[in-house]
Design an enzyme around this catalytic site. Sequence first.
Site, mmCIF file in Angstrom:
data_model
loop_
_atom_site.group_PDB
_atom_site.id
_atom_site.type_symbol
_atom_site.label_atom_id
_atom_site.label_comp_id
_atom_site.label_asym_id
_atom_site.label_seq_id
_atom_site.Cartn_x
_atom_site.Cartn_y
_atom_site.Cartn_z
ATOM 1 N N CYS A 138 46.342 30.452 -40.328
ATOM 2 C CA CYS A 138 46.716 29.363 -41.227
ATOM 3 C C CYS A 138 45.568 29.011 -42.160
ATOM 4 O O CYS A 138 44.601 28.364 -41.753
ATOM 5 C CB CYS A 138 47.114 28.144 -40.392
ATOM 6 S SG CYS A 138 47.449 26.706 -41.406
ATOM 7 N N CYS A 141 45.141 25.210 -42.757
ATOM 8 C CA CYS A 141 44.498 24.481 -41.657
ATOM 9 C C CYS A 141 42.998 24.764 -41.616
ATOM 10 O O CYS A 141 42.201 23.869 -41.380
ATOM 11 C CB CYS A 141 45.065 24.893 -40.302
ATOM 12 S SG CYS A 141 46.825 25.136 -40.279
ATOM 13 N N ASP A 142 42.621 26.012 -41.799
ATOM 14 C CA ASP A 142 41.249 26.411 -41.466
ATOM 15 C C ASP A 142 40.393 26.836 -42.651
ATOM 16 O O ASP A 142 39.189 27.038 -42.493
ATOM 17 C CB ASP A 142 41.297 27.586 -40.461
ATOM 18 C CG ASP A 142 42.048 27.204 -39.195
ATOM 19 O OD1 ASP A 142 41.957 26.023 -38.817
ATOM 20 O OD2 ASP A 142 42.710 28.070 -38.600
#
Length: 307
Positions: A138, A141-142
């Site tokens: 992701c 997200c990261d």
Amino acid sequence: MKEKSQQNTKVLIVGSGAAGLSAAIYTARAELEPVVLTGPTLGGQITLTADVENYPGVPDRISGTELIMRFVDQAEKFGAKIDYAAAESIDFSRRPFVVETDSKVYHAENLILATGSKAVALDVPGEKELTGAGVSYCATCDGAFFRGKKVAVVGGGTSAVEEAIFLTRFVEKVTIIHRRDQLRADAAAQKAAKSNPKIEFLWDTVVSEVIGEDFVEALRVKNVKSGAEKVIPFEGVFVFIGHRPVSNLYEGKLTLENGQIPVDLHMRTEVPGVYAAGETVDGEYRQLIVSAAQGAQAALTLIKDLA
Ligand code: NDP
């Protein structure tokens, strides 16, 4: 051990992505007082998307989370209840159907299954051990953790290419590693990636190992044409090689085809009173609008069947 509380519902929706929440909006408006079991993530996979710009009626860029929270608000406005829990088991053999979470036992007259899909892993040594330590599925997200670093993206589809473009906001360089010499991604994504100076391509190449002690340090890659192997330093690797339906709850209980739940044209499964929608049914397009439409269809069929 604390005894689980019992709850009767007319409609229980398993999953809270676009399909589940659309089904909630429709069944709530029909006064069927649906309960939505969120599963691990309220909002499902669209919450992993930084910018949505192809949902009709929402022309300005919006984050997946922001957009799906509008679905949640709309469902709650019409009376849907959200239970922040995951279904642990479903008994389809009696009606009301029995669905257990860690704290409740639901007795549901009707079910809408909308458990979506999840990212496929590379399944190579080092990947599992370093997930969360440089291996990610992701970018939204990261991505920010990789500011100024060199990362790899694996895959040649729209997800891989769009996520690589997104990563260029943070990283110094993204190398897209693809097993063929042509991308599968849609034309717009390809064009944007190929003209992005931070993106380079490693064609005809597969990853055979993720290397690192506590964090990703390098990838062992293999050229599929020449068979030549080499180790290339990377500080992160983002894997986007497709998705599989989340259907473990149904195994051995419903007929599954490649993990997907077969439905008729109107989203009925083989069990009367059980409907299914979204990427558990069909992951071909992976579009918010497709899942939302299927959720609405499942709900409308249920409402019709009850009448
Ligand atoms: P795809 O199935 O389209 O692409 C998967 C990619 O991973 C392919 O390039 C495939 O290679 C590669 N791959 C598969 N297995 C392996 C493996 N074991 N090792 C190495 N590479 C592998 O998945 P996506 O998630 O990208 O897209 C799915 C659908 O969702 C598509 O219809 C896409 O258009 C849509 N989508 C739309 C978006 C949007 O509208 N904004 C955003 C993201 C996705 P190969 O090409 O050789 O098969």
